[in-house]
Design a protein around this motif. Sequence first.
Motif, short mmCIF file in Angstrom:
data_model
loop_
_atom_site.label_atom_id
_atom_site.label_comp_id
_atom_site.label_asym_id
_atom_site.label_seq_id
_atom_site.Cartn_x
_atom_site.Cartn_y
_atom_site.Cartn_z
N ALA A 57 0.72 -1.23 -0.11
CA ALA A 57 -0.02 -0.04 -0.03
C ALA A 57 0.75 1.21 -0.20
N PHE A 58 2.38 1.32 0.37
CA PHE A 58 2.95 2.29 0.42
C PHE A 58 3.16 3.07 -1.12
N VAL A 59 2.75 2.42 -2.04
CA VAL A 59 2.91 3.28 -3.27
C VAL A 59 2.02 4.31 -3.56
N GLY A 60 0.76 4.08 -2.90
CA GLY A 60 -0.32 5.19 -3.15
C GLY A 60 -0.13 6.44 -2.12
N PRO A 80 2.94 10.73 -6.66
CA PRO A 80 3.80 10.08 -8.00
C PRO A 80 5.34 10.20 -7.95
N LYS A 81 5.70 11.36 -7.00
CA LYS A 81 7.00 11.93 -7.14
C LYS A 81 8.03 10.74 -6.27
N VAL A 82 7.08 10.06 -5.21
CA VAL A 82 8.13 9.23 -4.60
C VAL A 82 7.91 7.81 -4.94
N THR A 83 9.13 7.30 -5.47
CA THR A 83 9.19 6.10 -6.12
C THR A 83 9.75 5.06 -5.12
N PRO A 84 9.41 3.72 -5.25
CA PRO A 84 9.93 2.65 -4.43
C PRO A 84 11.60 2.87 -4.07
N GLY A 85 12.30 3.32 -5.03
CA GLY A 85 13.77 3.62 -4.87
C GLY A 85 13.90 4.64 -3.92
N LYS A 86 12.95 5.80 -3.95
CA LYS A 86 13.54 7.02 -3.18
C LYS A 86 12.81 6.56 -1.57
N LEU A 87 11.92 5.63 -1.66
CA LEU A 87 11.67 5.28 -0.21
C LEU A 87 12.34 4.56 0.39
N ARG A 88 13.20 3.57 -0.42
CA ARG A 88 14.00 2.62 0.20
C ARG A 88 15.45 3.38 0.61
N ALA A 89 15.74 4.44 -0.18
CA ALA A 89 16.90 5.32 0.12
C ALA A 89 16.44 6.03 1.53
N ALA A 90 15.22 6.65 1.57
CA ALA A 90 14.82 7.40 2.90
C ALA A 90 15.00 6.49 3.98
#
Length: 360
Positions: free
Chosen positions: A241-244, A248-258
């Motif tokens: 559910a994190f995708v939504g 749209p600017k927060v990609t899975p890659g950005k979330l992982r980095a954060a």
Amino acid sequence: MRGMETRIQEIRHRIFREVARMAYHTEWPVDKRIEELPYKIIPGEVGNFRNDVFLERAIVGERLRLAMGLPYRSAAEHAPVSDNIEAADRPETYYMPPLINVIKFACNACHEKRVFVTDGCQGCLAHPCEEVCPKDAIKLDRTNGRSHINDDKCIKCGRCADVCSYKAIIIQERPCATACGMDAISTDENGKADIDYDKCVSCGMCLVNCPFGAIADKSQIFQVIRAIQSGERVYAAVAPAFVGQFGPKVTPGKLRAAMKALGFADVFEVAVGADLCATQEAIDFIQEVPEKLPFMATSCCPAWSMMAKKLFPEHADCISMALTPMTLTARLIKRHHSNAKVVFIGPCAAKKLEAMRTDI
């Protein structure tokens, strides 16, 4: 109110932000720091959300405790916010039940259900509300020209509201109780909301539907951060559910980095556990339906599973015994990282109860 940024979300954000700061930057003990936080979160002499600044700070104090996994105290108990705060810093700390709590002095004591006439009433000649009332509970008040409902006679059937051409008669129900699918919320002796924990499945619907923010669940954010700070290898298992959630600017890659910047060793998506769960349930279905069971229901959601077993105990055996996506993902992580601490991050409050089960 789910999906809307309200004042309740604002104060929740403030509380979690301060608890996180306290965990990241403060050495133990933190009793003095937490006593100061209600004044930092609610500054000044005038309340930001309610008229009474002292009431606001008292509510914030209990929310801070719940955010640290500590038990809620009633207004009748005399104790500082930091009471037994050391319990929040024990390794492998799990909160004590109940998970979902009503902060009684934050509750508005809403009516369970009431039917009443608003200013929109035109005192019309047809007066259909009076005609359809089975208990003769509604009459035209000649003094103000509007309909009046006799609460002693009214059975709250709502027929008057249905026929009013002006929609001037409304039915109000307690939002938390209306949202509860288990009929677990009633009224205590003071008119406040009360949860029957024998019925409650910790779905959290009452929490997100209370417009006064009087219902809160316990959190383990403090324990998670302290585990990271202690040098533990803490892995995040993130619900799909994190995708939504972040646009749209927060990609899975950005979330992982954060997440890694916060101190997590790595991040895994629980969708991998969902695939494993679906596979196991398919195997069980083929082996058991219809020879042993008439049907098979999914086991993925602990709130749904608890609800089904409580409401339909005769079909309890028909709920799949497969482990949930959260649990399967955690076990997969621990298979590759034996010393891992796994933190599930998702939208379901009931997952916290699932994580507490000794068999999990």
